[in-house]
Scaffold this motif. Structure first.
Motif, short mmCIF file in Angstrom:
data_model
loop_
_atom_site.label_atom_id
_atom_site.label_comp_id
_atom_site.label_asym_id
_atom_site.label_seq_id
_atom_site.Cartn_x
_atom_site.Cartn_y
_atom_site.Cartn_z
N ALA A 23 0.83 -1.23 -0.01
CA ALA A 23 -0.08 -0.18 -0.06
C ALA A 23 0.94 1.45 0.11
CB ALA A 23 -0.89 0.10 0.97
N GLY B 283 -5.99 -6.06 5.56
CA GLY B 283 -5.98 -4.71 6.02
C GLY B 283 -5.10 -4.77 7.37
N VAL C 223 -4.96 -0.88 3.60
CA VAL C 223 -5.81 -2.09 2.97
C VAL C 223 -5.40 -2.42 1.52
CG1 VAL C 223 -8.13 -2.49 2.39
CG2 VAL C 223 -7.73 -1.26 4.42
N LYS D 231 -5.17 -3.41 -2.04
CA LYS D 231 -5.82 -2.34 -3.15
C LYS D 231 -7.03 -3.03 -3.66
CE LYS D 231 -4.36 -0.06 -7.47
NZ LYS D 231 -3.57 0.32 -8.36
N GLN E 148 -9.14 -4.78 -1.89
CA GLN E 148 -10.20 -4.81 -1.13
C GLN E 148 -10.82 -3.44 -0.74
OE1 GLN E 148 -11.56 -7.50 0.49
NE2 GLN E 148 -10.40 -8.92 -0.64
N ARG E 149 -10.26 -2.50 -1.33
CA ARG E 149 -10.68 -1.11 -1.03
C ARG E 149 -12.38 -0.88 -1.56
NH1 ARG E 149 -4.94 1.81 -2.79
NH2 ARG E 149 -3.83 0.26 -1.26
N GLY E 150 -12.73 0.28 -0.88
CA GLY E 150 -14.28 0.45 -1.17
C GLY E 150 -15.27 -0.17 -0.37
N ALA F 81 -10.97 0.32 5.87
CA ALA F 81 -9.94 1.23 6.58
C ALA F 81 -10.81 2.00 7.50
CB ALA F 81 -9.58 2.40 5.19
N ALA G 76 -5.71 10.87 1.67
CA ALA G 76 -6.70 10.04 2.63
C ALA G 76 -7.28 11.16 3.76
CB ALA G 76 -5.89 9.00 3.54
#
Length: 304
Positions: free
Chosen positions: A176, A218, A243, A245, A247-249, A253, A282
């Motif tokens: 990350a 994460g 987290v 990449k 698995q984001r959204g 986080a 962020a």
């Protein structure tokens, strides 16, 4: 080094911990009105297998008293501290030039570090030709503020990391951070030294979120900061948050962040904090969970 008459310079050793910390603490008190740095910050960095006192440290002494220091933290990163009583005497300039030379000897292509925006260090580095590489913000959840809970999707779980998770945590963090940070991959042994073996670390402070298959996707690592004089807990500081990449959204986080805050409060910290910078994008994530900016820093650097 070109130093004022009566001052000397030499690399230091682990025995200089209290003296180095004293300079760093005095500098922060002068620059931002409080002391956030801890002895454990230096202890953990110095315990890294990649750290070499002989080539990566330089102390400036007035007799037996250490009044300033310089360190190479890693590739393209360094730190200089000058006690406020000894400023405006050319010591910061001398240490900056030493740091540039030491960085060249280590094969680095640039060197720099963070300084409070508008501070003496900020103005000095600008004068020496160091440009702003990025801006950083220190954020806090104030004492007594409500922390909105965040649930994870079905099948996901937030828990304390186990030793079997450490390599996965390291990979998640490095993958990350290297999306926006231009540096070499941190060695696993250095990661363990600065996180798992940091003085004061307990297993519950390293949090992970796993997916329905049980794989770590994460992580958040906490540092419990103490008041240097009283020893009382002051803050649960989220040192690393990452987290994977793909698995984001999914809100992972935010859920990790809130979990870290909750864990910190359960273990006695009255407030929570972290820092982020303009490379990550962020800032809005942290503001959404009730954090407010308390300080602004700039990372200044120079090509070698």
């Amino acid at each position: 080094m070109d130093l004022p008459d009566g001052l000397t310079a030499a690399p230091y050793t682990v025995e200089a911990l209290d003296a180095v910390f004293a300079v760093a603490a005095a500098q922060q008190q002068h620059d931002i009105g409080r002391v956030d740095v801890e002895r454990a910050d230096f202890e953990a960095d110095w315990a890294r297998p990649s750290f070499d006192f002989a080539s990566m440290t330089m102390g400036v002494y007035d007799g037996d008293r250490l009044v300033a220091f310089g360190e190479l933290i890693g590739a393209n990163r360094g730190e200089v501290g000058v006690h406020p009583e000894y400023r405006r005497r050319g010591i910061g300039t001398a240490l900056a030039r030493w740091m540039e030379g030491a960085a060249r000897e280590h094969g680095y292509t640039a060197i720099g570090g963070p300084v409070p925006q508008g501070s003496d260090g900020d103005r000095l580095l600008e004068k020496l030709g160091y440009g702003v590489r990025w801006t950083s913000w220190v954020l806090q959840v104030p004492a007594g503020a409500t922390i909105p809970h965040r649930d994870v999707p079905d099948g996901y779980e937030i828990r304390a990391a186990t030793p079997d998770d450490h390599e996965a945590v390291w990979n998640v963090v490095e993958d990350a951070f290297l999306e926006w940070s231009v540096r070499d991959r941190e060695p696993f042994e250095d990661f363990i030294a600065t996180v798992v073996r940091r003085p004061g670390h307990e297993p519950w402070m390293l949090r992970v979120v796993s997916d329905p298959s049980g794989e770590v996707v994460g992580t958040a690592s906490l540092v419990m900061a103490e008041d240097g004089a009283s020893g009382e807990l002051t803050e649960a500081y989220v040192e690393r948050l990452a987290v994977r990449k793909d698995q984001r959204g999914r809100g992972l986080a935010q859920a990790l962040l809130v979990d870290a805050f909750e864990q910190g409060r359960q273990h006695g910290a009255p407030r929570s904090g972290l820092s982020t910078d303009s490379r990550t994008g962020a800032l809005s994530l942290y503001e959404k969970v009730g954090m407010v900016v308390s300080d602004t820093w700039v990372n200044r650097g120079i090509s070698l």
